[in-house]
Design an enzyme around this catalytic site. Structure first.
Site, short mmCIF file in Angstrom:
data_model
loop_
_atom_site.label_atom_id
_atom_site.label_comp_id
_atom_site.label_asym_id
_atom_site.label_seq_id
_atom_site.Cartn_x
_atom_site.Cartn_y
_atom_site.Cartn_z
N ALA A 99 13.47 -20.00 -23.53
CA ALA A 99 12.19 -19.99 -22.80
C ALA A 99 11.97 -21.35 -22.15
O ALA A 99 12.12 -22.39 -22.82
CB ALA A 99 11.03 -19.67 -23.75
N LYS A 102 -2.70 -8.53 -4.67
CA LYS A 102 -2.31 -7.23 -5.24
C LYS A 102 -2.42 -6.13 -4.17
O LYS A 102 -1.58 -5.22 -4.11
CB LYS A 102 -3.20 -6.91 -6.43
CG LYS A 102 -2.94 -7.85 -7.61
CD LYS A 102 -4.05 -7.78 -8.64
CE LYS A 102 -3.74 -8.66 -9.85
NZ LYS A 102 -4.90 -8.84 -10.72
N GLY A 139 -2.33 -4.98 -14.18
CA GLY A 139 -2.02 -5.25 -15.59
C GLY A 139 -1.21 -4.15 -16.25
O GLY A 139 -0.07 -3.88 -15.87
N GLU A 163 6.32 -4.65 -12.07
CA GLU A 163 5.27 -3.74 -12.51
C GLU A 163 4.00 -4.49 -12.94
O GLU A 163 2.88 -4.03 -12.72
CB GLU A 163 5.78 -2.88 -13.67
CG GLU A 163 4.82 -1.82 -14.15
CD GLU A 163 4.49 -0.82 -13.07
OE1 GLU A 163 5.36 -0.06 -12.66
OE2 GLU A 163 3.31 -0.80 -12.61
N1 HSE Z 1 -6.27 -12.97 -13.12
C1 HSE Z 1 -5.80 -11.63 -13.02
C2 HSE Z 1 -6.95 -10.70 -13.26
C3 HSE Z 1 -4.70 -11.38 -14.01
O1 HSE Z 1 -7.97 -11.13 -13.81
O2 HSE Z 1 -6.85 -9.52 -12.91
C4 HSE Z 1 -4.09 -10.00 -13.87
O3 HSE Z 1 -3.35 -9.91 -12.69
#
Ligand code: HSE
Ligand code: NAP
Length: 443
Positions: free
Chosen positions: A45, A208, A137, A132
């Protein structure tokens, strides 16, 4: 070539998401390994500070501060880029892809800015880029769009794509507290970006939306060609006004395509939704994505949109797909074949001009509490042919001022922006007007 029986995974980034991935792979190792028929080794990591205390226990020998070394290590099969940002993350991603590796990423900012270059690098060198966790999320929305709904064209996709903002808006609505108070909680809970202004100013949702637009329509829309407005100017009073009209307020991404005119629009803004609308009831860190397909009709996806566990769930699903690719089985064929397909198969489209983006609007003005002010406001709106549907006047927080909340009948972005510019110039208008859109989405 025989399939490998040990898969070595390198994590670049061991913060909220990276530690969740480590924790859940360790927890579910037996189940995952028996389903996949391989041993999963968390090999290394990369972090910024190797001496930092972490919630997962990791042998010091497995920690490095050199993520490029992880990306270029020939013994690492899968590189997870969980650093964030667009600089080091880009270097890590391109280094690994240039070596034909599989990169798993949760980084929507990176994909939005460098997606075309990343997909091209993967294609050219036989690598794979799986993402994904980058949108919504724990909701498997990328798989839904790319695989489950492959038979469809998408006239409308809309939804809540930012858990931090939805958490903040829900708390403001329920507890009547200002947004700055709640932002600290969202950060402590691991929902917010390292730079939380990306969340509250709408940019994370826009990143997004760009990813979903690419998957659905095969075009990269830069965020400066979208309408992007955040939640930072909302006050608890806006929730009270909205409730008076029967609405809640959500930060939505809206991606709409008119196939007849071949026009696309991508917008991110706080939106009034009828309280009875299913998306208006989605609260806290949850996201909701409504996808209308021309074959399937409307489908709706709800789940946790941010946080360690939800995001790790999505990253691990990509790791499992990556193992399938490495084992060269049938699932691998499906995943690999679809990666760039949306871009290739869709017809290029134009961005819709503002006069063709229609809707109803909510405008909040802080004005001098004097005779004739309402008439001047009404004159400006009439000049722009924006028709007023309702008006509420309340006392404002500052002395001698009133808060004027107007809703409109159907208008369009060009007319409403011209109206706002003129309203802001009136001497009786004391603060920049606040504009919210009213969402009219059939369920
Ligand atoms: N900061 C982003 C949110 C994290 O609150 O949706 C998830 O993509
Ligand atoms: P984070 O908690 O800030 O973790 C970032 C990690 O990257 C840390 O371990 C940090 O090291 C490491 N790092 C930073 N710069 C580095 C460098 N130059 N070299 C090596 N390591 C470096 O971030 P996160 O919340 O886990 O988010 C990671 C990614 O997932 C981002 O792209 C984010 O947008 C995305 N994402 C997050 C969520 C969420 O809910 N948090 C949800 C979906 C997607 P140190 O620990 O030593 O500081």
């Amino acid at each position: 070539m025989s399939a490998p029986n040990v898969i070595r995974i390198g994590l670049c980034g061991l913060g909220t998401v990276g530690q969740g991935v480590w924790k859940h792979i360790d927890r579910a190792r037996h189940e995952l390994e028996s389903r996949l028929g391989v041993r999963l080794e968390l090999a290394v990591a990369a972090v910024r500070d190797t001496s930092k205390q972490r919630t997962v226990r990791i042998p010091a020998a497995k920690l490095t501060d050199d993520p490029i070394a992880v990306a270029s290590d020939p013994s690492i099969d899968i590189v997870c880029e969980l650093i964030g940002g667009t600089d080091v993350a880009r270097d890590v991603t391109l280094t690994a892809l240039a070596l034909g590796k599989i990169v798993v990423s949760a980084n929507k900012a990176l994909i939005c800015k460098h997606g075309a270059e990343i997909f091209e690098m993967a294609r050219r060198h036989g690598g794979h880029f799986l993402f994904e966790a980058s949108v919504a999320g724990g909701i498997p929305i990328i798989k839904a769009l790319r695989e489950g709904l492959v038979a469809n064209r998408f006239p409308l996709i809309y939804g809540i794509l930012n858990g931090t903002c939805n958490y903040i808006l829900t708390q403001m609505e329920d507890l009547d507290v200002p947004y700055a108070t709640v932002l600290g909680d969202a950060k402590r809970l691991g929902y917010a970006e390292a730079d939380e202004s990306l969340d509250v100013h709408g940019w994370d949702t826009a990143h997004k939306a760009a990813v979903l637009t690419y998957l659905a329509h095969g075009v990269w829309v830069p965020t400066d060609r979208m309408v992007v407005e955040g939640i930072d100017r909302l006050t608890p009073a806006d929730f009270q006004h909205a409730a008076t009209f029967g609405y809640g307020i959500k930060l939505l991404a809206i991606i709409s395509r008119d196939f007849a005119k071949n026009e696309l629009s991508v917008r991110v803004h706080p939106t009034l939704l009828p309280e009875s609308h299913v998306v208006a009831k989605v609260s806290g860190v949850f996201n909701a994505v409504s996808i209308k397909g021309d074959v399937v009709g409307t489908t709706l996806y709800i789940g946790r949109g941010a946080g360690q566990d939800a995001t790790s769930s999505a990253v691990i699903s990509d790791i499992v797909d990556a193992v399938s690719i490495l084992k060269n089985d049938r699932r691998a064929f499906i995943t690999a074949r679809k990666e760039p397909a949306a871009a290739v198969s869709s017809t290029p489209c134009r961005l819709a001009p503002p006069e063709r983006i229609h809707g109803r609007y909510y405008i909040r003005l802080t004005v001098k509490d004097r005779p004739g002010v309402l008439a001047r406001v009404a004159t400006v709106m009439a000049d722009q042919r924006v028709s007023i549907a309702s008006v509420i006047q309340n006392r404002a927080e500052r002395p001698d001022a009133a808060s004027l909340v107007l809703t409109t009948h159907d208008s369009n972005e060009r007319a409403i922006q011209a109206t706002l510019t003129r309203l802001a110039r009136l001497a009786s208008v004391l603060e920049p007007p606040l504009l919210l859109r009213i969402g009219d989405f059939p369920e």
